[in-house]
Design a protein around this motif. Structure first.
Motif, PDB file in Angstrom:
ATOM      1  N   ALA A  70      -9.193 -14.219  -1.421  1.00 28.40           N
ATOM      2  CA  ALA A  70     -10.082 -15.192  -0.910  1.00 28.40           C
ATOM      3  C   ALA A  70     -11.274 -14.670  -0.465  1.00 28.40           C
ATOM      4  N   ILE A  71     -11.435 -13.262  -0.215  1.00 28.07           N
ATOM      5  CA  ILE A  71     -12.708 -12.813  -0.123  1.00 28.07           C
ATOM      6  C   ILE A  71     -13.543 -11.897  -0.985  1.00 28.07           C
ATOM      7  N   ARG A  72     -12.771 -11.615  -2.432  1.00 31.16           N
ATOM      8  CA  ARG A  72     -13.329 -10.989  -3.400  1.00 31.16           C
ATOM      9  C   ARG A  72     -14.651 -11.450  -4.134  1.00 31.16           C
ATOM     10  N   PRO A  73     -14.392 -12.775  -4.527  1.00 29.41           N
ATOM     11  CA  PRO A  73     -15.571 -13.498  -5.079  1.00 29.41           C
ATOM     12  C   PRO A  73     -16.820 -13.248  -4.319  1.00 29.41           C
ATOM     13  N   VAL A  74     -16.676 -13.287  -3.002  1.00 30.89           N
ATOM     14  CA  VAL A  74     -17.882 -13.168  -2.293  1.00 30.89           C
ATOM     15  C   VAL A  74     -18.626 -11.922  -2.112  1.00 30.89           C
ATOM     16  N   LEU A  75     -17.458 -10.651  -1.997  1.00 36.31           N
ATOM     17  CA  LEU A  75     -17.934  -9.398  -2.329  1.00 36.31           C
ATOM     18  C   LEU A  75     -18.572  -8.959  -3.647  1.00 36.31           C
ATOM     19  N   ALA A  76     -18.042  -9.640  -4.652  1.00 34.63           N
ATOM     20  CA  ALA A  76     -18.308  -9.569  -6.200  1.00 34.63           C
ATOM     21  C   ALA A  76     -19.632  -9.979  -6.364  1.00 34.63           C
ATOM     22  N   GLU A  77     -20.179 -10.731  -5.430  1.00 32.97           N
ATOM     23  CA  GLU A  77     -21.551 -11.245  -5.692  1.00 32.97           C
ATOM     24  C   GLU A  77     -22.419 -10.308  -5.501  1.00 32.97           C
ATOM     25  N   ARG A  78     -22.339  -9.241  -4.708  1.00 31.09           N
ATOM     26  CA  ARG A  78     -23.060  -8.319  -4.370  1.00 31.09           C
ATOM     27  C   ARG A  78     -22.641  -7.004  -4.914  1.00 31.09           C
ATOM     28  N   ARG A  79     -21.261  -6.713  -5.243  1.00 32.58           N
ATOM     29  CA  ARG A  79     -20.815  -5.270  -5.340  1.00 32.58           C
ATOM     30  C   ARG A  79     -19.968  -5.343  -6.583  1.00 32.58           C
ATOM     31  N   ARG A  80     -19.890  -4.257  -7.188  1.00 30.79           N
ATOM     32  CA  ARG A  80     -18.700  -3.877  -8.409  1.00 30.79           C
ATOM     33  C   ARG A  80     -17.553  -3.570  -7.564  1.00 30.79           C
ATOM     34  N   VAL A  81     -16.640  -4.585  -7.468  1.00 31.35           N
ATOM     35  CA  VAL A  81     -15.539  -4.559  -6.755  1.00 31.35           C
ATOM     36  C   VAL A  81     -14.316  -4.158  -7.550  1.00 31.35           C
ATOM     37  N   VAL A  82     -13.803  -2.934  -6.981  1.00 32.69           N
ATOM     38  CA  VAL A  82     -12.501  -2.366  -7.733  1.00 32.69           C
ATOM     39  C   VAL A  82     -11.246  -2.299  -6.798  1.00 32.69           C
ATOM     40  N   SER A  83     -10.463  -3.368  -7.194  1.00 35.39           N
ATOM     41  CA  SER A  83      -9.239  -3.557  -6.515  1.00 35.39           C
ATOM     42  C   SER A  83      -8.026  -2.866  -7.263  1.00 35.39           C
ATOM     43  N   VAL A  84      -7.427  -2.141  -6.210  1.00 34.67           N
ATOM     44  CA  VAL A  84      -6.278  -1.197  -6.613  1.00 34.67           C
ATOM     45  C   VAL A  84      -4.988  -1.594  -6.234  1.00 34.67           C
ATOM     46  N   ASP A  85      -3.883  -1.603  -6.950  1.00 32.85           N
ATOM     47  CA  ASP A  85      -2.335  -1.760  -6.427  1.00 32.85           C
ATOM     48  C   ASP A  85      -1.997  -0.565  -6.285  1.00 32.85           C
ATOM     49  N   LEU A  86      -1.747  -0.200  -4.635  1.00 31.74           N
ATOM     50  CA  LEU A  86      -1.294   1.022  -4.371  1.00 31.74           C
ATOM     51  C   LEU A  86       0.083   1.585  -4.955  1.00 31.74           C
ATOM     52  N   PRO A  87       0.689   2.755  -4.926  1.00 29.27           N
ATOM     53  CA  PRO A  87       1.935   3.015  -5.541  1.00 29.27           C
ATOM     54  C   PRO A  87       3.017   2.296  -5.066  1.00 29.27           C
ATOM     55  N   GLY A  88       3.903   1.869  -5.900  1.00 31.19           N
ATOM     56  CA  GLY A  88       5.029   0.867  -5.425  1.00 31.19           C
ATOM     57  C   GLY A  88       4.741  -0.479  -5.277  1.00 31.19           C
ATOM     58  N   HIS A  89       3.511  -0.679  -5.480  1.00 36.93           N
ATOM     59  CA  HIS A  89       2.992  -2.060  -5.004  1.00 36.93           C
ATOM     60  C   HIS A  89       2.395  -2.885  -6.251  1.00 36.93           C
ATOM     61  N   GLY A  90       2.743  -4.098  -6.393  1.00 32.99           N
ATOM     62  CA  GLY A  90       1.980  -4.862  -7.391  1.00 32.99           C
ATOM     63  C   GLY A  90       2.470  -4.382  -8.708  1.00 32.99           C
ATOM     64  N   ARG A  91       1.642  -4.083  -9.609  1.00 28.15           N
ATOM     65  CA  ARG A  91       1.757  -3.834 -11.127  1.00 28.15           C
ATOM     66  C   ARG A  91       1.866  -2.242 -11.161  1.00 28.15           C
ATOM     67  N   THR A  92       1.590  -1.546 -10.199  1.00 29.93           N
ATOM     68  CA  THR A  92       1.631   0.022 -10.125  1.00 29.93           C
ATOM     69  C   THR A  92       3.035   0.153  -9.785  1.00 29.93           C
ATOM     70  N   ALA A  93       3.981   0.849 -10.701  1.00 30.60           N
ATOM     71  CA  ALA A  93       5.321   1.113 -10.397  1.00 30.60           C
ATOM     72  C   ALA A  93       5.420   2.283  -9.537  1.00 30.60           C
ATOM     73  N   ASP A  94       6.624   2.226  -8.995  1.00 29.99           N
ATOM     74  CA  ASP A  94       7.128   3.388  -8.024  1.00 29.99           C
ATOM     75  C   ASP A  94       7.197   4.607  -8.789  1.00 29.99           C
ATOM     76  N   VAL A  95       6.925   6.020  -8.102  1.00 36.24           N
ATOM     77  CA  VAL A  95       7.174   7.035  -8.508  1.00 36.24           C
ATOM     78  C   VAL A  95       8.183   7.814  -7.815  1.00 36.24           C
ATOM     79  N   ASP A  96       8.942   8.826  -8.206  1.00 34.93           N
ATOM     80  CA  ASP A  96       9.774   9.442  -7.309  1.00 34.93           C
ATOM     81  C   ASP A  96       9.309  10.415  -6.525  1.00 34.93           C
ATOM     82  N   ARG A  97       8.744   9.990  -5.414  1.00 35.24           N
ATOM     83  CA  ARG A  97       8.306  10.655  -4.226  1.00 35.24           C
ATOM     84  C   ARG A  97       8.193   9.771  -3.132  1.00 35.24           C
TER      85      ARG A  97
END
Length: 265
Positions: free
Chosen positions: A37-64
């Motif tokens: 919802a807010i990324r387009p507004v932020l991206a008008e002014r900044r290079r927005v780099v969104s990250v999926d944290l470990p085990g979340h979204g497209r970032t697979a879990d690791v054994d820790r």
């Protein structure tokens, strides 16, 4: 958008816009879509780099185990790998804890920090929120089947079957006591704290947190020269669960990221 492997984690990240980098770290059980919802507004002014944290979204879990400290190290390695330093970093809830640890452990990589709806010690949450934190386990994950977060996870996760495991590991993280007050008091990174006026974090703790960063100790003066580099925003009519969807959030974040502060950043 794509993958970058650092510290044994294959991170998913997406880049939108151009300019000075702003790294976004989502909340628990979420993904980069949490900021849709807010990324387009932020991206008008900044290079927005969104990250999926470990085990979340497209970032697979690791054994820790999931730990704020290790996730901060991982994100620091990603910032270096992508050549983003010094970066501005915004973290919400779980991601806010990771962002705060990033500033504590790797302050040389940060230009400015925005912590949204996250305390600096576990007891900053309301008692009823703390009482619910022992609940996340695999059984709780199964009960969340069919909810929007679970549907997104099933659609994008490398191993959709890990959904109950994510709940168990997150629950173990949330049950751990922590108090980073003494470390927060030493931070030199210009920091903006943003909370809802009906947040899951106690307002008394918000004031305490701000005070540790040098805020609220004196009058700012008619010309603002007595104002600390720390900033505080309490957004009205919002809760912990809808603050990242509100246009009020980028409205306070963007001026903080662009305005000149008392201390060069």
């Amino acid at each position: 958008m794509g993958y970058a492997e650092v510290n044994g984690v294959r991170f998913w990240y997406e880049t939108h816009g151009s300019g000075r980098p702003l790294v976004l770290l989502h909340g628990g059980f979420g993904a980069v879509e949490m900021f849709a919802a807010i990324r387009p507004v932020l991206a008008e002014r900044r290079r927005v780099v969104s990250v999926d944290l470990p085990g979340h979204g497209r970032t697979a879990d690791v054994d820790r185990p999931l730990r704020y400290e290790s996730m901060a190290d991982d994100v620091a390695a990603l910032i270096v790998h992508l050549g983003l330093a010094p970066a501005d970093v915004l973290g919400f809830s779980l991601g806010g804890g990771v962002a705060l640890r990033l500033a504590i452990q790797h302050r040389e990589l940060l230009r400015r920090l925005v912590v949204v709806s996250a305390p600096c010690r576990r007891q900053g949450w309301f008692p009823e929120v703390l009482a619910g934190m022992p609940e996340p386990d695999e059984a709780a994950g199964e009960r969340m089947r069919g909810t929007p977060p679970e549907q997104l996870y099933q659609a994008v996760a490398p191993r959709p079957q890990d959904w109950p495991r994510l709940w168990a590991k997150t629950g173990e993280l949330l049950r751990r006591e922590y108090d980073w007050s003494s470390e927060v008091a030493t931070l030199s990174t210009p920091t903006l704290l943003v909370f809802a006026d009906a947040d899951s974090v106690r307002l008394a703790h918000v004031v305490e947190f701000f005070g540790l960063l040098g805020g609220g100790h004196r009058d700012g003066g008619w010309d603002g020269t007595g104002r600390p580099d720390a900033r505080l925003a309490v957004l009205p009519g919002l809760t912990h669960y809808d603050i990242v969807d509100s246009p009020a959030l980028p409205a306070v974040v963007l001026p903080f990221l662009t305005h000149t502060l008392n201390t060069p950043a």
